[in-house]
Scaffold this active site. Structure first.
Site, PDB file in Angstrom:
ATOM      1  N   SER A 110      30.756   5.543 -22.120  1.00  0.00           N
ATOM      2  CA  SER A 110      29.500   4.930 -22.556  1.00  0.00           C
ATOM      3  C   SER A 110      29.494   3.422 -22.353  1.00  0.00           C
ATOM      4  O   SER A 110      28.435   2.819 -22.172  1.00  0.00           O
ATOM      5  CB  SER A 110      29.241   5.256 -24.031  1.00  0.00           C
ATOM      6  OG  SER A 110      30.178   4.614 -24.870  1.00  0.00           O
ATOM      7  N   HIS A 133      22.285  17.832 -21.853  1.00  0.00           N
ATOM      8  CA  HIS A 133      22.953  18.625 -20.812  1.00  0.00           C
ATOM      9  C   HIS A 133      23.987  19.595 -21.385  1.00  0.00           C
ATOM     10  O   HIS A 133      24.509  20.448 -20.672  1.00  0.00           O
ATOM     11  CB  HIS A 133      23.586  17.718 -19.752  1.00  0.00           C
ATOM     12  CG  HIS A 133      24.828  16.993 -20.187  1.00  0.00           C
ATOM     13  ND1 HIS A 133      25.662  16.376 -19.294  1.00  0.00           N
ATOM     14  CD2 HIS A 133      25.382  16.774 -21.411  1.00  0.00           C
ATOM     15  CE1 HIS A 133      26.667  15.818 -19.928  1.00  0.00           C
ATOM     16  NE2 HIS A 133      26.526  16.049 -21.208  1.00  0.00           N
ATOM     17  N   ASP A 138      23.945  18.216 -38.212  1.00  0.00           N
ATOM     18  CA  ASP A 138      23.907  19.059 -37.023  1.00  0.00           C
ATOM     19  C   ASP A 138      22.507  18.898 -36.457  1.00  0.00           C
ATOM     20  O   ASP A 138      21.540  19.397 -37.028  1.00  0.00           O
ATOM     21  CB  ASP A 138      24.182  20.519 -37.398  1.00  0.00           C
ATOM     22  CG  ASP A 138      24.160  21.457 -36.196  1.00  0.00           C
ATOM     23  OD1 ASP A 138      23.646  21.056 -35.125  1.00  0.00           O
ATOM     24  OD2 ASP A 138      24.627  22.605 -36.328  1.00  0.00           O
TER      25      ASP A 138
END
Length: 357
Positions: free
Chosen positions: A172, A264, A245
């Site tokens: 990142s 993805h 979550d």
């Protein structure tokens, strides 16, 4: 005899590039790239770059520091030097090159954990069965390990999960700057970094925008490894860490929702649920920005990395990289208005949508 060369085992010497053997030699080098990858992974796992300082080091001394067999390490160092990873001095010792310094864990731009992630046992296992996955169309990881990748990290190999999280943070750092440069934050007071890992992107945005507040959302296990600057100090005063979550809820009211390389992971139905969860908590007129690889439609050449990452997603889960039209369809199903893509000087692309009034 026809005068044509027989097609058999490839010669050890390089064939002329203008012949069919030249193409075969190129393919051979590609197939053997796994060997080159393996020596770099081994160097990272042994911590060799961290053990070599400003002065050259002999293999015996280095072996003592990393707990390796001197003879075996000598052979590994020789192969690494042949690849430009470390330099062998005239007296047989080894010193850093620009390539080896990128494996030092403490330097900016380090790829040490990315290398260790590539060398994880599960990674080798699933790639070795790529043909099986193509034949069956089924995800290999849960079939082989009996659980999902993230369940495997949490329940079986937490140390590999830690390597994964550190590698994602390393990765990142390569994209946080270009994303922050391209992201329009005009009129934005709160940004939610959804499944943001250790929070490197959010930290970059908070550092650059002193009036901005942020929310970092991820699982409790991941948030325990969140960037210390987001847990203590001036930036922490403008940042909340929210365990959740995201498939169930995105409990953060914000003006912009960032999801970097999140969609993805999952199939369309799960992604639509996550996007709907963002829209449910969003402020009026909020934006959802997916920071992801884009598979090009039509005859344009695709990025080799994007297509390989797409295959990895097929091997370990139910997701994959998407085309622009496939992203637009996700947003439409989630009730969001698709706004388009913003290309940045990075392998990633900003794919944006707006929450309808």
């Amino acid at each position: 005899m026809t005068g044509k060369p027989e097609i058999g085992p490839l010669p050890l010497v390089e064939a002329p590039e203008t012949t069919v053997f030249g193409a075969a030699a190129d393919v051979r080098r590609l197939t053997q790239a796994m060997w080159s990858s393996a020596i770099i992974q081994a160097a990272a796992q042994l911590g060799l770059a961290d053990l070599i300082g400003d002065d050259p080091v002999g293999t015996d001394e280095l072996a003592g520091k990393c707990g390796a067999d001197p003879g075996a390490l000598r052979r590994l160092m020789r192969a690494l030097a042949a690849h430009g990873i470390f330099h062998r001095t005239a007296d047989g010792r080894y010193e850093h090159t620009a390539f080896s310094r990128s494996l030092v864990t403490t330097v900016p731009g380090s790829v040490a954990n990315i290398a260790m992630l590539a060398g994880s046992g599960w990674n080798w296992t699933v790639w070795a069965r790529l043909a099986d996955a193509v034949r069956s169309g089924e995800t290999l990881f849960p079939a082989h390990y009996g659980r999902t990748l993230y369940e495997y990290f949490a329940e079986d190999e937490p140390s590999e999960g830690e390597v994964f999280n550190r590698a994602m943070s390393e990765s990142s750092r390569w994209t946080s700057g270009p994303v922050a440069d391209a992201l329009d934050l005009t009129g934005v007071s709160v940004v939610a970094d959804v499944a943001g890992g250790q929070g490197s992107l959010l930290r970059t945005l908070l550092e650059r925008n002193p009036d901005l507040s942020g929310v970092l959302l991820d699982s409790p296990e991941v948030l325990r490894q969140a960037d210390p600057a987001l847990r203590e100090g001036p930036l922490a005063a403008r940042c909340r860490l929210v365990p959740t979550d995201i498939r169930q809820a995105v409990p953060a009211e914000a003006d912009v929702y960032l999801l970097r390389q999140v969609t993805h992971i999952w199939e369309d139905d799960v992604c639509v649920s996550v996007l709907r969860n963002c829209a449910h908590s969003a402020r009026p007129g909020a934006r959802v920005v997916l920071v992801d690889h884009l598979i090009e439609e039509g005859p344009e050449p695709n990025s080799t990395f994007s297509t390989l990452l797409d295959l990895l997603m097929m091997l370990v889960g139910t997701g994959g990289e998407r085309t622009e039209s496939e992203f637009a369809e996700l947003f439409a199903r989630a009730g969001l208005r698709y706004d388009g893509v913003v290309r940045i000087p990075s392998p990633l692309t900003l794919v944006t949508a707006s929450v309808r009034s």
